[in-house]
Write an enzyme that holds these catalytic residues in place. Structure first.
Site, PDB file in Angstrom:
ATOM      1  N   ASP A 149      -9.031 -27.271   4.839  1.00  0.00           N
ATOM      2  CA  ASP A 149      -7.654 -27.145   5.298  1.00  0.00           C
ATOM      3  C   ASP A 149      -6.697 -28.059   4.520  1.00  0.00           C
ATOM      4  O   ASP A 149      -5.976 -28.847   5.116  1.00  0.00           O
ATOM      5  CB  ASP A 149      -7.631 -27.479   6.804  1.00  0.00           C
ATOM      6  CG  ASP A 149      -6.251 -27.329   7.418  1.00  0.00           C
ATOM      7  OD1 ASP A 149      -5.519 -26.409   7.026  1.00  0.00           O
ATOM      8  OD2 ASP A 149      -5.915 -28.161   8.296  1.00  0.00           O
ATOM      9  N   GLU A 204     -17.627 -31.676   8.865  1.00  0.00           N
ATOM     10  CA  GLU A 204     -17.795 -30.431   9.603  1.00  0.00           C
ATOM     11  C   GLU A 204     -18.537 -29.341   8.834  1.00  0.00           C
ATOM     12  O   GLU A 204     -18.040 -28.226   8.673  1.00  0.00           O
ATOM     13  CB  GLU A 204     -16.435 -29.883  10.057  1.00  0.00           C
ATOM     14  CG  GLU A 204     -15.755 -30.752  11.090  1.00  0.00           C
ATOM     15  CD  GLU A 204     -14.566 -30.062  11.741  1.00  0.00           C
ATOM     16  OE1 GLU A 204     -14.373 -28.846  11.559  1.00  0.00           O
ATOM     17  OE2 GLU A 204     -13.821 -30.761  12.442  1.00  0.00           O
ATOM     18  N   TYR A 214     -10.346 -30.991  19.123  1.00  0.00           N
ATOM     19  CA  TYR A 214      -8.926 -30.663  19.316  1.00  0.00           C
ATOM     20  C   TYR A 214      -8.752 -29.937  20.643  1.00  0.00           C
ATOM     21  O   TYR A 214      -8.388 -28.759  20.675  1.00  0.00           O
ATOM     22  CB  TYR A 214      -8.438 -29.808  18.138  1.00  0.00           C
ATOM     23  CG  TYR A 214      -8.378 -30.589  16.847  1.00  0.00           C
ATOM     24  CD1 TYR A 214      -7.239 -31.306  16.509  1.00  0.00           C
ATOM     25  CD2 TYR A 214      -9.463 -30.641  15.978  1.00  0.00           C
ATOM     26  CE1 TYR A 214      -7.179 -32.059  15.345  1.00  0.00           C
ATOM     27  CE2 TYR A 214      -9.426 -31.384  14.813  1.00  0.00           C
ATOM     28  CZ  TYR A 214      -8.277 -32.089  14.504  1.00  0.00           C
ATOM     29  OH  TYR A 214      -8.215 -32.834  13.351  1.00  0.00           O
ATOM     30  N   GLU A 222     -11.576 -37.401  14.506  1.00  0.00           N
ATOM     31  CA  GLU A 222     -10.325 -36.627  14.423  1.00  0.00           C
ATOM     32  C   GLU A 222      -9.922 -36.211  15.825  1.00  0.00           C
ATOM     33  O   GLU A 222     -10.781 -35.831  16.626  1.00  0.00           O
ATOM     34  CB  GLU A 222     -10.500 -35.344  13.594  1.00  0.00           C
ATOM     35  CG  GLU A 222     -10.624 -35.551  12.112  1.00  0.00           C
ATOM     36  CD  GLU A 222     -10.748 -34.230  11.331  1.00  0.00           C
ATOM     37  OE1 GLU A 222     -10.257 -33.189  11.813  1.00  0.00           O
ATOM     38  OE2 GLU A 222     -11.345 -34.271  10.252  1.00  0.00           O
TER      39      GLU A 222
HETATM   40  C1  GCB Z   1     -10.449 -30.401  11.229  1.00  0.00           C
HETATM   41  C2  GCB Z   1     -10.676 -30.678   9.800  1.00  0.00           C
HETATM   42  C3  GCB Z   1      -9.402 -31.023   9.054  1.00  0.00           C
HETATM   43  C4  GCB Z   1      -8.270 -30.097   9.508  1.00  0.00           C
HETATM   44  C5  GCB Z   1      -8.043 -30.310  10.989  1.00  0.00           C
HETATM   45  C6  GCB Z   1      -6.961 -29.357  11.536  1.00  0.00           C
HETATM   46  O1  GCB Z   1     -11.357 -30.414  12.024  1.00  0.00           O
HETATM   47  O2  GCB Z   1     -11.647 -31.657   9.578  1.00  0.00           O
HETATM   48  O3  GCB Z   1      -9.624 -30.900   7.685  1.00  0.00           O
HETATM   49  O4  GCB Z   1      -7.106 -30.289   8.786  1.00  0.00           O
HETATM   50  O5  GCB Z   1      -9.232 -30.036  11.694  1.00  0.00           O
HETATM   51  O6  GCB Z   1      -5.808 -29.745  11.607  1.00  0.00           O
HETATM   52  O7  GCB Z   1      -7.300 -28.229  11.835  1.00  0.00           O
END
Ligand code: GCB
Length: 647
Positions: A208, A452, A505, A541
């Site tokens: 990403d 990941e 998330y 994260e």
């Molecule tokens: C993740 C990734 C990261 C992305 C982020 C997102 O899990 O490790 O590279 O940018 O989520 O914002 O989706």
């Protein structure tokens, strides 16, 4: 590294292993530094540039563009080095270009480099993305597979061939990713001429961030004597008030050599010395290297001067190289991360090398601004998501006491074909190069071998077991991790890591808009992972996109308020779990960054707490408040800071 029963013996074994491992690669990769015996000539500035837009991107090789001046082969444009080329022009085909691009620059080298046969001249590329080939005056000198890491070649004999000519350096760089590159990618040709123009193809990537390309870090010419210090490895330790610097010096090009090693404190006073190429320097009343906000004088560095007196068939030489050395230890228990035997809590960020216009190009003003922002917000650490950052950044971390989780470019390993031997072998090589480059940085406390990956796939277990064991053999003094996604049902690599790192998330990719699920789901996540592996956990994260200036109350997704509440809800859970086994929290992300275009990205990923231009969103103040509070609880603030601080 893990709770050794006989610490003394264990350390010695680790040391031998590291010294052996350091020898696996043919040569060292010391950062080029000026000294009384070494000169550095930086080639930053404007280079000639030409993208090979021929259908198979092979015209440059068919017509041997490296043999003549680049402008003689066709039209060239000015291109700054270092910088990504993608955002420099108004040409959309260059922004999204895939294939070979060509850089060229002529250099006038000092006469002494040409006349003095006892001088070795080396070209070094800090990094170029992705595959690079280098020619000097039309002769190929090296090629390198992979971005984010340096490579170099000796060029003295080519420069000396015709001293009347300037030295012409040509570098071809190709950003094509395959299932065996790191990160992996694939090219997809689409032949349906009713829907796509002839020759249409795309590069699929599984990560990403924008696949910026070009010469990203400085290109240098530097000299050493022909008998020279090729590598230095240090491993540090302490007992009570006495620091120990275990070291090994590797020499190349000498038939006979003697070495003098002197360790100096910040004031330039010698605190220990030796005349052996390897050994232990003992430092009485040691000043340990401490992280920022853990001690009143963080980032203490000694200077280790290595002075080589050597002879070879040509003549006698003196070579001097000075390495900054921070004395500290790192270890892990089932619930804690210890630096200098004291619990360390990571309150920090994930970053990207990313900014307007420059893309991933190295830029001092940006780097210094970012460090000021990190210190302003009270961050004590970051992860180099998702690739190794410039060495100059790690040097800043050493000096400022910012703790680093050093990640290799193993991001987006999602396709089962990327678990084959060719990919694994390349991944092992990249870890060799990374450890060789960064092993002496006090700030680097852990290696991350991937982000990941599809770790539930059957071949993942062998792949990650091999990779993690290899990395531990390369460097037994640092823990190893890889970063998992909280939603993967079975994580085949987790049993082999020292620290569990989890990305999640909640109320974003899952249950979007439902902030109320965060406390329960985050709590369940921690309990599950700790219950299964009994290893300390870093929330590596978490976050939410916020388009700066977008507001709503009650909070809605993509507003600054929503991002704030996501963070606050997570923080409540972190506060409970950090009393048990959670050892850190790293926000995703420090700043907004560019991605490919897509329906979930509004001109890039907006999960930054700072904008791409480094202005704070509301979330930055939430983090600042929290991080300084955590620092007050867990560390010792430097006397020059007052909470709340305004650095
Ligand atoms: C993740 C990734 C990261 C992305 C982020 C997102 O899990 O490790 O590279 O940018 O989520 O914002 O989706």
């Amino acid at each position: 590294m893990l709770s050794p029963e006989r610490p003394g013996l264990f350390r010695v074994l680790c040391l031998f292993a590291l010294f052996e491992a350091a020898c696996l690669l043919d040569t060292g990769m010391l950062f080029p530094r000026e000294s009384s015996s070494r000169e550095v000539k930086e080639l930053s500035g404007l280079w000639s540039f030409r993208a090979d837009k021929s259908p198979d991107r092979n015209q440059g090789f068919d017509k041997a563009w490296y043999k003549s001046r680049l402008w003689e082969t066709g039209p060239v444009i000015d291109m700054p080095v270092p910088a990504s080329y993608n955002d420099i022009t108004q040409d959309p085909t260059l922004r999204d270009f895939i294939g070979w691009v060509w850089y060229e620059r002529e250099v006038v080298v000092p006469a002494r480099w040409v006349t003095d046969e006892g001088t070795r001249v080396v070209i070094r590329v800090g990094s170029a993305h992705y595959y690079s080939i280098v020619w000097v005056n039309g002769v190929k000198v090296t090629e390198h597979n992979g971005g984010h890491l340096p490579f170099e070649a000796e060029v003295g004999s080519l420069i000396r061939k015709d001293p009347t000519q300037p030295c012409r350096i040509t570098i071809a760089v190709n950003n094509t990713l395959t299932l065996e590159t790191l990160p992996p990618g694939s090219i997809q040709h689409i032949d349906d001429i009713t829907k796509y123009p002839k020759g249409f193809f795309v590069q699929n990537i599984y990560f990403d961030f924008f696949n910026y390309a070009g010469i990203h870090r400085p290109v240098l010419l530097y000299t050493t004597p022909t008998a020279y210090v090729d590598d230095i490895t240090v491993v540090t330790d302490f007992l009570d008030n006495t620091g120990r610097v275990n070291y090994k010096v590797s020499v190349q090009g000498a038939t006979t050599a003697t070495v003098k090693v002197t360790l100096m404190d910040k004031d330039g006073h010698c605190v220990a010395s030796s005349t052996e190429p390897f050994g232990v320097l003992k430092v009485v009343d040691v000043n340990l290297w401490w992280p920022y906000l853990m001690h009143e004088s963080p980032g203490y560095l000694y200077s280790m001067e290595v002075r080589l007196m050597a002879a070879n068939e040509r003549s006698t030489h003196e070579d001097v190289y000075t390495l900054p050395v921070g004395i500290r230890t790192v270890s892990v228990t089932s619930t804690q991360f210890l630096i200098n035997k004291k619990p360390f809590y990571f309150h920090g960020v994930n970053k990207h090398e990313d900014s307007d216009i420059r893309g991933k190009g190295f830029d001092w003003p940006l780097i210094v601004k970012d460090f000021n922002l990190l210190k302003w917000m009270g961050a004590n650490s970051f992860r180099t998501s998702h690739y190794p950052y410039a060495e100059e950044i790690l040097q800043m971390c050493d000096r400022h006491g910012i703790v680093v989780i050093d990640e290799c470019p193993g991001v987006g390993i999602k396709d089962i074909r990327s678990f084959r031997n060719a990919s694994l072998n390349h991944h092992l090589d990249v870890m060799d190069e990374l450890v060789r480059r960064d092993k002496n940085h006090a700030s680097v406390v852990m290696w991350s071998v991937a982000n990941e990956p599809a770790s539930e796939m059957p071949p993942a277990e062998f792949y990650f077991k091999t990779l993690i064991q290899h990395t531990k053999a390369l460097d037994p003094t640092r823990p190893v991790t890889y970063v998992s996604n909280s939603h993967y049902a079975r994580d085949k690599g987790a049993p082999y890591v020292d620290v569990i790192c989890i990305n999640s998330y909640f109320s974003w990719y899952h249950d979007p808009g439902h902030l109320e699920v965060i406390p329960l789901q985050l709590n369940t996540q921690f309990e599950n992972w700790y219950g299964k592996y009994q290893k300390p956990i870093i929330q590596s994260e978490y976050g939410a996109d916020a388009v700066p200036g977008l507001h709503s109350d009650p909070p809605m997704m993509f507003t600054e308020e929503y991002q704030k509440v996501v963070l606050q809800s997570c923080h409540d859970v972190f506060d409970q779990k950090r009393k048990q086994y959670v050892i850190g929290e790293l926000i995703w992300n420090f700043a907004d960054f560019m991605t490919v275009q897509g329906i979930t990205r509004v001109v890039g990923n907006k999960k930054g707490v700072f904008t791409r231009q480094r202005q704070p969103k509301a979330a930055a103040f939430i983090l600042k408040e929290r991080y300084w509070r955590l620092a007050n609880e867990t560390g010792r603030l430097p006397p020059w800071t007052k909470y709340p601080c305004s650095l």
